[in-house]
Design a protein around this motif. Structure first.
Motif, PDB file in Angstrom:
ATOM      1  N   TYR A   1      -0.581   0.236   2.600  1.00  0.00           N
ATOM      2  CA  TYR A   1       0.244   0.746   3.690  1.00  0.00           C
ATOM      3  C   TYR A   1       1.348  -0.235   4.082  1.00  0.00           C
ATOM      4  O   TYR A   1       2.469   0.172   4.326  1.00  0.00           O
TER       5      TYR A   1
ATOM      6  N   LEU B   1      -1.702   3.005  10.322  1.00  0.00           N
ATOM      7  CA  LEU B   1      -0.643   3.904  10.801  1.00  0.00           C
ATOM      8  C   LEU B   1      -0.109   3.460  12.163  1.00  0.00           C
ATOM      9  O   LEU B   1       1.103   3.509  12.398  1.00  0.00           O
TER      10      LEU B   1
ATOM     11  N   LYS C   1       8.773   0.351  10.415  1.00  0.00           N
ATOM     12  CA  LYS C   1       9.023   0.278   8.971  1.00  0.00           C
ATOM     13  C   LYS C   1      10.119  -0.723   8.608  1.00  0.00           C
ATOM     14  O   LYS C   1      11.104  -0.405   7.948  1.00  0.00           O
TER      15      LYS C   1
ATOM     16  N   ASP D   1       5.696   4.922  -2.058  1.00  0.00           N
ATOM     17  CA  ASP D   1       6.255   4.438  -0.797  1.00  0.00           C
ATOM     18  C   ASP D   1       7.249   5.418  -0.191  1.00  0.00           C
ATOM     19  O   ASP D   1       7.432   5.444   1.022  1.00  0.00           O
TER      20      ASP D   1
ATOM     21  N   VAL E   1       3.961   9.822   5.054  1.00  0.00           N
ATOM     22  CA  VAL E   1       2.650   9.203   5.271  1.00  0.00           C
ATOM     23  C   VAL E   1       1.504  10.192   5.085  1.00  0.00           C
ATOM     24  O   VAL E   1       0.471   9.850   4.521  1.00  0.00           O
ATOM     25  N   LYS E   2       1.692  11.434   5.518  1.00  0.00           N
ATOM     26  CA  LYS E   2       0.594  12.398   5.415  1.00  0.00           C
ATOM     27  C   LYS E   2       0.229  12.695   3.968  1.00  0.00           C
ATOM     28  O   LYS E   2      -0.914  13.005   3.664  1.00  0.00           O
TER      29      LYS E   2
ATOM     30  N   LYS F   1       1.054  10.389   1.353  1.00  0.00           N
ATOM     31  CA  LYS F   1       0.693   9.084   0.789  1.00  0.00           C
ATOM     32  C   LYS F   1      -0.762   8.735   1.089  1.00  0.00           C
ATOM     33  O   LYS F   1      -1.486   8.257   0.211  1.00  0.00           O
ATOM     34  N   SER F   2      -1.205   9.004   2.301  1.00  0.00           N
ATOM     35  CA  SER F   2      -2.582   8.696   2.683  1.00  0.00           C
ATOM     36  C   SER F   2      -3.578   9.417   1.786  1.00  0.00           C
ATOM     37  O   SER F   2      -4.563   8.833   1.342  1.00  0.00           O
TER      38      SER F   2
END
Length: 159
Positions: free
Chosen positions: A27, A71, A79, A109, A113-114, A116-117
């Motif tokens: 992350y 997160l 970021k 990258d 995020v939703k 990537k997780s």
């Protein structure tokens, strides 16, 4: 009983520490920040160990804490990306990279995020869809849909 769960938590953290670190690092891309996330996550886990009712779910519970802590960290950091010295030297020499960038990490990258997780938990941590749904507090079908969409986005980015 609670003492047994606390001991099981400590044992789980000790045995899975590399996996937890790898997840946190994926992350934030920074050793110190990843260690901070792990430290904060372990603190949170130890404080709220009394909330665990099922000793079988300790591992996914710790993953959940790490994901949420990471997160939260990213939201606080907004970021900010730092460049290492080697990269700066490479670009300052005026060298041109003629190859297409097909780096999987860079493509990951760039994912939201939703997505990537889910990719990280499924393919890098080898968790089942049901465990991912529990960690991310989402419906199993939502996780399946997002996994499919994430793989589609990765495929587009890699082409």
């Amino acid at each position: 009983m609670k003492q047994d769960i606390r001991q099981l938590l400590v044992t789980t953290i000790t045995e899975k520490k590399e996996n937890y670190y790898r997840l946190a690092f994926s992350y934030v891309k920074n050793k110190e920040d990843a260690l901070d996330i792990i430290q904060e996550s372990i603190k949170k886990a130890l404080i709220s160990v009394d909330k665990i009712n099922d000793s079988q779910s300790i591992n996914s519970w710790v993953y959940k804490i790490i994901v949420h802590t990471a997160l939260d960290f990213l939201r606080k950091q907004k970021k900010v990306t730092l460049t290492d010295v080697e990269t700066l030297e490479f670009f300052s020499q005026g060298q041109v990279d003629d190859y297409q960038n097909v780096d999987l990490q860079k493509a990951l990258d760039e994912l939201p995020v939703k997505y990537k997780s889910i990719i990280l938990l499924r393919y890098f941590e080898d968790l089942k869809i049901e465990e991912i749904a529990k960690i991310l507090e989402e419906n199993i079908n939502t996780i399946k849909t997002r996994l499919y969409k994430a793989l589609e986005l990765l495929r587009i980015k890699m082409d």
